[in-house]
Design a protein around this motif. Structure first.
Motif, mmCIF file in Angstrom:
data_model
loop_
_atom_site.group_PDB
_atom_site.id
_atom_site.type_symbol
_atom_site.label_atom_id
_atom_site.label_comp_id
_atom_site.label_asym_id
_atom_site.label_seq_id
_atom_site.Cartn_x
_atom_site.Cartn_y
_atom_site.Cartn_z
ATOM 1 N N LYS A 61 -1.201 3.157 5.359
ATOM 2 C CA LYS A 61 -2.032 2.335 4.487
ATOM 3 C C LYS A 61 -1.733 2.601 3.014
ATOM 4 O O LYS A 61 -1.403 3.709 2.632
ATOM 5 C CB LYS A 61 -3.509 2.687 4.738
ATOM 6 C CG LYS A 61 -4.123 1.940 5.876
ATOM 7 C CD LYS A 61 -5.647 1.984 5.822
ATOM 8 C CE LYS A 61 -6.192 3.373 5.572
ATOM 9 N NZ LYS A 61 -7.552 3.597 6.014
ATOM 10 N N THR A 62 -1.887 1.536 2.207
ATOM 11 C CA THR A 62 -1.855 1.730 0.767
ATOM 12 C C THR A 62 -3.298 1.971 0.357
ATOM 13 O O THR A 62 -4.194 1.268 0.812
ATOM 14 C CB THR A 62 -1.373 0.440 0.083
ATOM 15 O OG1 THR A 62 -0.155 0.077 0.675
ATOM 16 C CG2 THR A 62 -1.193 0.656 -1.397
ATOM 17 N N LEU A 94 1.387 4.660 -2.495
ATOM 18 C CA LEU A 94 2.256 4.176 -1.426
ATOM 19 C C LEU A 94 2.910 5.425 -0.858
ATOM 20 O O LEU A 94 3.147 6.372 -1.595
ATOM 21 C CB LEU A 94 3.347 3.265 -1.974
ATOM 22 C CG LEU A 94 2.970 2.227 -3.033
ATOM 23 C CD1 LEU A 94 4.221 1.530 -3.538
ATOM 24 C CD2 LEU A 94 2.021 1.214 -2.433
ATOM 25 N N THR A 121 9.753 0.588 3.948
ATOM 26 C CA THR A 121 8.324 0.916 4.076
ATOM 27 C C THR A 121 7.626 0.712 2.745
ATOM 28 O O THR A 121 6.523 0.168 2.671
ATOM 29 C CB THR A 121 8.159 2.401 4.504
ATOM 30 O OG1 THR A 121 8.979 2.630 5.630
ATOM 31 C CG2 THR A 121 6.732 2.751 4.820
ATOM 32 N N ASP A 165 7.350 -3.019 2.022
ATOM 33 C CA ASP A 165 6.301 -3.626 2.858
ATOM 34 C C ASP A 165 4.921 -3.337 2.284
ATOM 35 O O ASP A 165 4.036 -4.196 2.288
ATOM 36 C CB ASP A 165 6.362 -3.085 4.298
ATOM 37 C CG ASP A 165 7.617 -3.551 5.025
ATOM 38 O OD1 ASP A 165 8.299 -4.470 4.510
ATOM 39 O OD2 ASP A 165 7.933 -2.971 6.090
ATOM 40 N N GLN A 166 4.757 -2.117 1.793
ATOM 41 C CA GLN A 166 3.457 -1.758 1.223
ATOM 42 C C GLN A 166 3.191 -2.563 -0.058
ATOM 43 O O GLN A 166 2.074 -2.989 -0.310
ATOM 44 C CB GLN A 166 3.392 -0.251 0.948
ATOM 45 C CG GLN A 166 3.329 0.553 2.244
ATOM 46 C CD GLN A 166 3.418 2.055 2.046
ATOM 47 O OE1 GLN A 166 3.544 2.547 0.936
ATOM 48 N NE2 GLN A 166 3.384 2.778 3.136
ATOM 49 N N ASP A 188 4.336 -5.546 -0.602
ATOM 50 C CA ASP A 188 4.010 -6.894 -0.106
ATOM 51 C C ASP A 188 2.542 -6.994 0.260
ATOM 52 O O ASP A 188 1.853 -7.942 -0.105
ATOM 53 C CB ASP A 188 4.822 -7.212 1.167
ATOM 54 C CG ASP A 188 6.192 -7.756 0.804
ATOM 55 O OD1 ASP A 188 6.421 -8.020 -0.392
ATOM 56 O OD2 ASP A 188 7.037 -7.887 1.725
ATOM 57 N N ARG A 189 2.096 -5.970 1.026
ATOM 58 C CA ARG A 189 0.700 -5.989 1.476
ATOM 59 C C ARG A 189 -0.267 -5.932 0.296
ATOM 60 O O ARG A 189 -1.371 -6.449 0.372
ATOM 61 C CB ARG A 189 0.443 -4.834 2.450
ATOM 62 C CG ARG A 189 0.532 -5.304 3.896
ATOM 63 C CD ARG A 189 0.263 -4.189 4.865
ATOM 64 N NE ARG A 189 1.519 -3.541 5.232
ATOM 65 C CZ ARG A 189 1.678 -2.247 5.421
ATOM 66 N NH1 ARG A 189 0.667 -1.424 5.253
ATOM 67 N NH2 ARG A 189 2.847 -1.754 5.761
ATOM 68 N N MET A 190 0.189 -5.322 -0.784
ATOM 69 C CA MET A 190 -0.661 -5.276 -1.987
ATOM 70 C C MET A 190 -0.497 -6.541 -2.821
ATOM 71 O O MET A 190 -1.087 -6.661 -3.883
ATOM 72 C CB MET A 190 -0.261 -4.087 -2.869
ATOM 73 C CG MET A 190 -0.703 -2.746 -2.366
ATOM 74 S SD MET A 190 -0.049 -1.478 -3.493
ATOM 75 C CE MET A 190 -1.027 -1.766 -4.956
ATOM 76 N N GLN A 191 0.373 -7.426 -2.331
ATOM 77 C CA GLN A 191 0.709 -8.668 -3.039
ATOM 78 C C GLN A 191 1.282 -8.387 -4.428
ATOM 79 O O GLN A 191 0.973 -9.048 -5.411
ATOM 80 C CB GLN A 191 -0.503 -9.591 -3.114
ATOM 81 C CG GLN A 191 -0.910 -10.010 -1.714
ATOM 82 C CD GLN A 191 -2.165 -10.849 -1.698
ATOM 83 O OE1 GLN A 191 -3.086 -10.620 -2.473
ATOM 84 N NE2 GLN A 191 -2.190 -11.813 -0.803
#
Ligand SMILES: Cc1cc2nc3c(=O)[nH]c(=O)nc-3n(C[C@H](O)[C@H](O)[C@H](O)COP(=O)(O)O)c2cc1C
Ligand SMILES: [Fe+2]
Ligand SMILES: [Fe+2]
Length: 412
Positions: free
Chosen positions: A2-3, A13, A59, A62-63, A65-68
């Motif tokens: 998780k971030t 991250l 990784t 991706d993190q 990205d998830r945080m936009q």
């Protein structure tokens, strides 16, 4: 992984790495985390990065990205330390984006060019320089040379009073869902203390004088959070890890704990016959004893154990006119890591002319280890009962010397 938000405007991250030898040499049975931080004002900076081993940079992306967070929205890459466990990802970053402002020290700037061929915008900072990210978020930089490489800096967020010191205050150990000291119970904190000790002894130990200097330099700033490049983030009690690091640094010159580490090696069991008696002698005086057999014991464990011990027993036979090779190699490494001023005792078996003791003296002298040895016990072939009794006695004597030394030190 998780971030998470470390504090308002700072995000962590991270990627765990397992099944490798760290720095190509140190076993990490419990893994290690590589932590990276996004610091946001109106502008955004990424502080520290990750290694470039299998899939790790992905990784990180991706993190993001998830945080936009679009990689193109990062205004600064702050490289506190250029060792590739933190900077390795930059190679893949440059394939995604060819220009970014890199913030590092003057020496760091040279390394960015040499390691990554980067010829773009690099800004070299000195102690006291600042970077305004907007929204009241001003970063302050401090050079902390040799913690761990000569180019290393620490980044401090004046708004949240968060210190991002990279290797300093780090620990081994993979991180799961819980990554803040305020989320860990006592047992989990004890686990990370063990991991921090091994990390310190294996990685940071030889730079202990610089660790102390760095801590002195940071003394005047108020630190509410410590967010290192490896391990857990200290939010509830950052003073704990600072205190631990001061203690670990002091172990270089000793005394360390009232502990004795027994390092031994034996081909046919002759030297090994002295191990139980020496342990018995040591324990009769109440010291804590740690035993590591070479070459089976992981080097990192043996080194961490000696780092925390004020006394060492070196038990090894003669091999080809010298000391049994794995023992010689470990002692050499203890010298390089600056495990200095130990109280010590050595014994071992030989067949005809010996040689182990001579090499032991050469290694400790060459590395200026200043180990204070009791008279060694050497025997041809099997030890007699008199030898074994003498070994037991010396173990007891060593324990007394260690106890007195620790008791006489101001820190005890
Ligand atoms: C490969 C090898 C090399 C050895 N070289 C020496 C030597 O140079 N000088 C010596 O005095 N003994 C030498 N020895 C003899 C050992 O030191 C002796 O057997 C001793 O008892 C081994 O103790 P350990 O059973 O604790 O390993 C050698 C033994 C081996 C197997
Ligand atoms: Fe490092
Ligand atoms: Fe590192």
């Amino acid at each position: 992984m998780k971030t998470t938000e470390v504090t308002e405007g700072i995000f962590r991250l991270s990627a765990n790495v397992e099944d490798i030898l760290f720095e190509g040499i140190w076993p990490i049975p419990n893994g290690v985390s590589m932590n990276s931080y996004i610091v946001k004002g109106t502008k955004a900076a990424i502080v520290d990065g990750v290694c470039d081993w299998d899939g790790v940079p992905q990784t990180l992306y991706d993190q993001l990205d998830r945080m936009q967070i679009d990689i193109n929205d990062l205004d600064y890459v702050i490289m506190n330390h250029l060792e590739p466990d933190h900077s390795g990802w930059f190679r893949s970053f440059l394939q995604l984006r060819s220009d970014v402002t890199v913030i590092t020290s003057e020496k760091g700037a040279e390394l960015v060019k040499h390691f990554y061929g980067y010829e773009g915008d690099i800004r070299a900072v000195k102690t006291g320089d600042t970077l305004d990210l907007g929204e009241g978020r001003v970063l302050l930089f401090a050079e902390i040379p040799n913690v761990h490489w000569p180019e290393t800096i620490a980044t401090y967020d004046t708004k949240s009073k968060t210190l991002l010191p990279c290797d300093a205050f780090g620990s081994f150990g993979s991180i799961g869902e819980k990554m803040y000291d305020d989320q860990l119970d006592e047992q989990e904190l004890a686990f990370f203390e063990q991991e921090a000790t091994r990390y310190y002894a294996n990685i940071v130990g030889p730079f202990s004088a610089f660790v102390q200097r760095a801590i002195d330099k940071l003394k005047d700033i108020e630190i509410k959070i410590i967010a290192p490049g490896h391990g857990i983030v200290w939010r509830r009690n950052p003073a704990k890890i600072v205190g631990d690091y001061i203690r670990y640094a002091s172990y270089s010159k000793g005394p360390a704990k009232t502990d004795v580490t027994v390092l031994y090696a034996s081909m046919y069991g002759m030297t090994a016959r002295g191990i139980d008696p020496v342990i018995e002698g040591l324990r009769s005086e109440g010291v804590t004893v740690h035993v590591h057999r070479l070459p089976e014991a992981p080097w990192g464990d043996a080194l961490a154990s000696v780092w925390q011990s004020s006394g060492v027993v070196v038990a090894a036979p003669t091999y080809e006119y010298k000391m049994f090779p794995p023992m010689a190699a470990l002692l050499e490494e203890l010298g390089r890591k600056k495990a200095l001023n130990r109280k010590a005792f050595s014994f071992g078996s030989y067949g005809w002319s010996g040689g182990a003791q001579k090499e032991l003296a050469e290694i400790t002298e060459r590395n200026r280890m200043n180990w204070d040895f009791l008279e060694p016990v050497e025997f041809r072939g099997a030890p007699t009962s008199e030898h074994l009794e003498l070994i037991r006695q010396r173990g007891k004597e060593l324990a007394v010397k260690v106890t007195e030394w620790v008791a006489a030190s101001p820190a005890s």
